[in-house]
Design a protein around this motif. Structure first.
Motif, PDB file in Angstrom:
ATOM      1  N   UNK A 100      74.796  29.543   2.731  1.00  0.00           N
ATOM      2  CA  UNK A 100      75.322  29.939   1.427  1.00  0.00           C
ATOM      3  C   UNK A 100      74.268  30.740   0.669  1.00  0.00           C
ATOM      4  N   UNK A 101      74.717  31.813   0.031  1.00  0.00           N
ATOM      5  CA  UNK A 101      73.872  32.549  -0.905  1.00  0.00           C
ATOM      6  C   UNK A 101      74.243  32.103  -2.312  1.00  0.00           C
ATOM      7  N   UNK A 102      73.334  31.434  -2.999  1.00  0.00           N
ATOM      8  CA  UNK A 102      73.590  30.948  -4.350  1.00  0.00           C
ATOM      9  C   UNK A 102      73.348  32.072  -5.349  1.00  0.00           C
ATOM     10  N   UNK A 103      74.362  32.373  -6.154  1.00  0.00           N
ATOM     11  CA  UNK A 103      74.215  33.414  -7.171  1.00  0.00           C
ATOM     12  C   UNK A 103      74.280  32.862  -8.590  1.00  0.00           C
ATOM     13  N   UNK A 104      74.308  31.547  -8.701  1.00  0.00           N
ATOM     14  CA  UNK A 104      74.311  30.880 -10.004  1.00  0.00           C
ATOM     15  C   UNK A 104      73.504  29.598  -9.843  1.00  0.00           C
ATOM     16  N   UNK A 105      72.683  29.270 -10.814  1.00  0.00           N
ATOM     17  CA  UNK A 105      71.871  28.052 -10.710  1.00  0.00           C
ATOM     18  C   UNK A 105      72.734  26.802 -10.639  1.00  0.00           C
ATOM     19  N   UNK A 106      74.020  26.917 -11.017  1.00  0.00           N
ATOM     20  CA  UNK A 106      74.925  25.771 -10.902  1.00  0.00           C
ATOM     21  C   UNK A 106      75.088  25.332  -9.451  1.00  0.00           C
ATOM     22  N   UNK A 107      74.721  26.200  -8.507  1.00  0.00           N
ATOM     23  CA  UNK A 107      74.856  25.879  -7.078  1.00  0.00           C
ATOM     24  C   UNK A 107      73.683  25.055  -6.562  1.00  0.00           C
ATOM     25  N   UNK A 108      72.565  25.066  -7.256  1.00  0.00           N
ATOM     26  CA  UNK A 108      71.323  24.565  -6.669  1.00  0.00           C
ATOM     27  C   UNK A 108      71.366  23.073  -6.371  1.00  0.00           C
ATOM     28  N   UNK A 109      72.007  22.294  -7.221  1.00  0.00           N
ATOM     29  CA  UNK A 109      72.079  20.857  -6.949  1.00  0.00           C
ATOM     30  C   UNK A 109      72.886  20.599  -5.671  1.00  0.00           C
ATOM     31  N   UNK A 110      74.007  21.309  -5.528  1.00  0.00           N
ATOM     32  CA  UNK A 110      74.847  21.115  -4.344  1.00  0.00           C
ATOM     33  C   UNK A 110      74.122  21.535  -3.067  1.00  0.00           C
ATOM     34  N   UNK A 111      73.188  22.472  -3.187  1.00  0.00           N
ATOM     35  CA  UNK A 111      72.494  23.003  -2.001  1.00  0.00           C
ATOM     36  C   UNK A 111      71.125  22.362  -1.796  1.00  0.00           C
ATOM     37  N   UNK A 112      70.751  21.427  -2.632  1.00  0.00           N
ATOM     38  CA  UNK A 112      69.420  20.813  -2.539  1.00  0.00           C
ATOM     39  C   UNK A 112      69.191  20.235  -1.133  1.00  0.00           C
ATOM     40  N   UNK A 127      56.046  33.571  -9.471  1.00  0.00           N
ATOM     41  CA  UNK A 127      55.749  32.662  -8.355  1.00  0.00           C
ATOM     42  C   UNK A 127      56.285  31.255  -8.615  1.00  0.00           C
ATOM     43  N   UNK A 128      56.294  30.840  -9.882  1.00  0.00           N
ATOM     44  CA  UNK A 128      56.785  29.513 -10.198  1.00  0.00           C
ATOM     45  C   UNK A 128      58.248  29.343  -9.831  1.00  0.00           C
ATOM     46  N   UNK A 129      59.070  30.347 -10.213  1.00  0.00           N
ATOM     47  CA  UNK A 129      60.496  30.304  -9.869  1.00  0.00           C
ATOM     48  C   UNK A 129      60.678  30.396  -8.354  1.00  0.00           C
ATOM     49  N   UNK A 130      59.899  31.263  -7.717  1.00  0.00           N
ATOM     50  CA  UNK A 130      59.971  31.403  -6.255  1.00  0.00           C
ATOM     51  C   UNK A 130      59.664  30.089  -5.556  1.00  0.00           C
ATOM     52  N   UNK A 131      58.596  29.446  -5.968  1.00  0.00           N
ATOM     53  CA  UNK A 131      58.191  28.205  -5.308  1.00  0.00           C
ATOM     54  C   UNK A 131      59.179  27.075  -5.584  1.00  0.00           C
ATOM     55  N   UNK A 132      59.796  27.099  -6.770  1.00  0.00           N
ATOM     56  CA  UNK A 132      60.792  26.070  -7.094  1.00  0.00           C
ATOM     57  C   UNK A 132      61.991  26.167  -6.165  1.00  0.00           C
ATOM     58  N   UNK A 133      62.532  27.377  -5.985  1.00  0.00           N
ATOM     59  CA  UNK A 133      63.730  27.506  -5.140  1.00  0.00           C
ATOM     60  C   UNK A 133      63.395  27.244  -3.672  1.00  0.00           C
ATOM     61  N   UNK A 134      62.168  27.608  -3.263  1.00  0.00           N
ATOM     62  CA  UNK A 134      61.771  27.319  -1.881  1.00  0.00           C
ATOM     63  C   UNK A 134      61.702  25.809  -1.650  1.00  0.00           C
ATOM     64  N   UNK A 135      61.184  25.097  -2.633  1.00  0.00           N
ATOM     65  CA  UNK A 135      61.095  23.637  -2.517  1.00  0.00           C
ATOM     66  C   UNK A 135      62.484  23.014  -2.486  1.00  0.00           C
ATOM     67  N   UNK A 136      63.457  23.673  -3.111  1.00  0.00           N
ATOM     68  CA  UNK A 136      64.833  23.157  -3.132  1.00  0.00           C
ATOM     69  C   UNK A 136      65.560  23.373  -1.807  1.00  0.00           C
ATOM     70  N   UNK A 137      64.984  24.225  -0.942  1.00  0.00           N
ATOM     71  CA  UNK A 137      65.623  24.459   0.360  1.00  0.00           C
ATOM     72  C   UNK A 137      65.898  25.913   0.682  1.00  0.00           C
ATOM     73  N   UNK A 138      65.633  26.816  -0.233  1.00  0.00           N
ATOM     74  CA  UNK A 138      65.888  28.238   0.046  1.00  0.00           C
ATOM     75  C   UNK A 138      64.927  28.741   1.124  1.00  0.00           C
ATOM     76  N   UNK A 139      65.460  29.520   2.067  1.00  0.00           N
ATOM     77  CA  UNK A 139      64.605  30.130   3.079  1.00  0.00           C
ATOM     78  C   UNK A 139      64.488  31.641   2.872  1.00  0.00           C
TER      79      UNK A 139
END
Length: 306
Positions: A100-112, A127-139
């Motif tokens: 899934x490509x998340x285009x709204x932050x509302x998706x992030x919990x479901x994709x954690x 970098x802070x935002x980048x590292x946050x989404x990477x930690x959430x599971x984004x590749x």
């Protein structure tokens, strides 16, 4: 997540942002499967939830066809997720092993905790935002179109295993609204829009009071009038650490557009020669690259260097 050779630049086909008929959309993706030299294809509706039902019956067949052709397939979400059923659909897609490509932050919990892509509608500018989404599971992170080269370099450099994607061809989406100017321009409202956005396969031109084209209206989104083109900047982007290069579908010969960018990335075609071949395919739409150089977005800078 991507299976491509680590040294090979990934060429991707972004989600179709315009409202084409289901048959035109299906045939476009079939052609992408059979003819386009792209590694990844993003499918799914991003702009307006009212458009989603039109293509649902064709989507499984399209995904199967693309996967059979060896493409990585990613399901893009809406840029504005507003309903619980839309979040539920995102969770169900992830459960079905779709990327899934998340285009709204509302998706992030479901994709954690699940491998996913962060789309360009989520602002990753530091970098802070980048590292946050990477930690959430984004590749992979697709950077916003407004990101200048200086920011791209910071974000792509030292990103570790996180892949970075940049739009290198197509109209740039500048905003998404709850209201629909496309409907209003046709004397309608969003609730009774009659899907008039489908009348303009490349969007509706918006002009200044002096009659100059300046923006493109596409349903609830506002886009650039010109095509963002970063042909001359591909080498610089690769040297910064960018791994994937996105083409946004337009109602032109996208097979040939993909071939030109693939050949340029592979060093078979010089950027200037590629641009010469690209111009006849895109006329009369102007080119823009101002955001990349930290300038006015609609400008075209010939200083082809990072």
């Amino acid at each position: 997540m991507s299976n491509q050779n680590a040294n090979r630049a990934g060429l991707t086909l972004g989600p179709l942002l315009h409202h084409w008929t289901p048959e035109a959309r299906r045939d476009f993706y079939f052609r992408a499967a059979d003819e386009m030299p792209v590694d990844t294809v993003y499918v799914g509706e991003v702009i307006c939830s009212k458009r989603e039902p039109f293509f649902q019956d064709h989507l499984p067949e399209v995904i199967d066809r693309l996967k059979s052709a060896g493409k990585e397939v990613v399901l893009s979400t809406l840029a504005l997720v507003t309903q619980p059923r839309e979040v539920k659909a995102i969770r169900e897609a992830a459960d079905a092993d779709l990327i899934v490509e998340a285009n709204d932050v509302a998706c992030l919990e479901a994709l954690h905790g699940r491998p996913h892509v962060i789309g360009p509608f989520i602002n990753v500018f530091n970098e802070g935002a980048r590292d946050f989404v990477a930690k959430n599971g984004a590749f992979r992170v697709v950077l916003p179109v407004e990101a200048p080269a200086t920011s791209i370099k910071v974000l792509a450099d030292n990103a570790g295993k996180l892949e970075t994607e940049v739009l290198v061809f197509g109209k740039q989406t500048l905003s998404i609204a709850m209201r629909c100017y496309h409907a209003r321009a046709n004397g309608l409202t969003k609730d009774s829009c009659q899907f008039v956005c489908g009348l303009d396969p490349n969007g509706l031109n918006a002009t200044t009071v002096t009659g100059d084209d300046i923006l493109t209206i596409n349903g609830t989104s506002t886009m650039s009038n010109g095509y963002g083109v970063l042909l001359h900047e591909l080498d610089a982007l690769r040297s910064m650490g960018v791994t994937h290069f996105r083409l946004s579908p337009q109602a032109i010969d996208m097979v040939e557009v993909a071939r030109l960018f693939r050949d340029t990335l592979d060093g078979k075609l010089a950027p200037a020669e590629a641009e010469t071949k690209l111009r006849p395919l895109t006329d009369p739409v102007p080119y823009v690259n101002g955001f990349y150089y930290g300038r006015v977005g609609l400008s075209w800078n010939e200083r082809h260097a990072a």
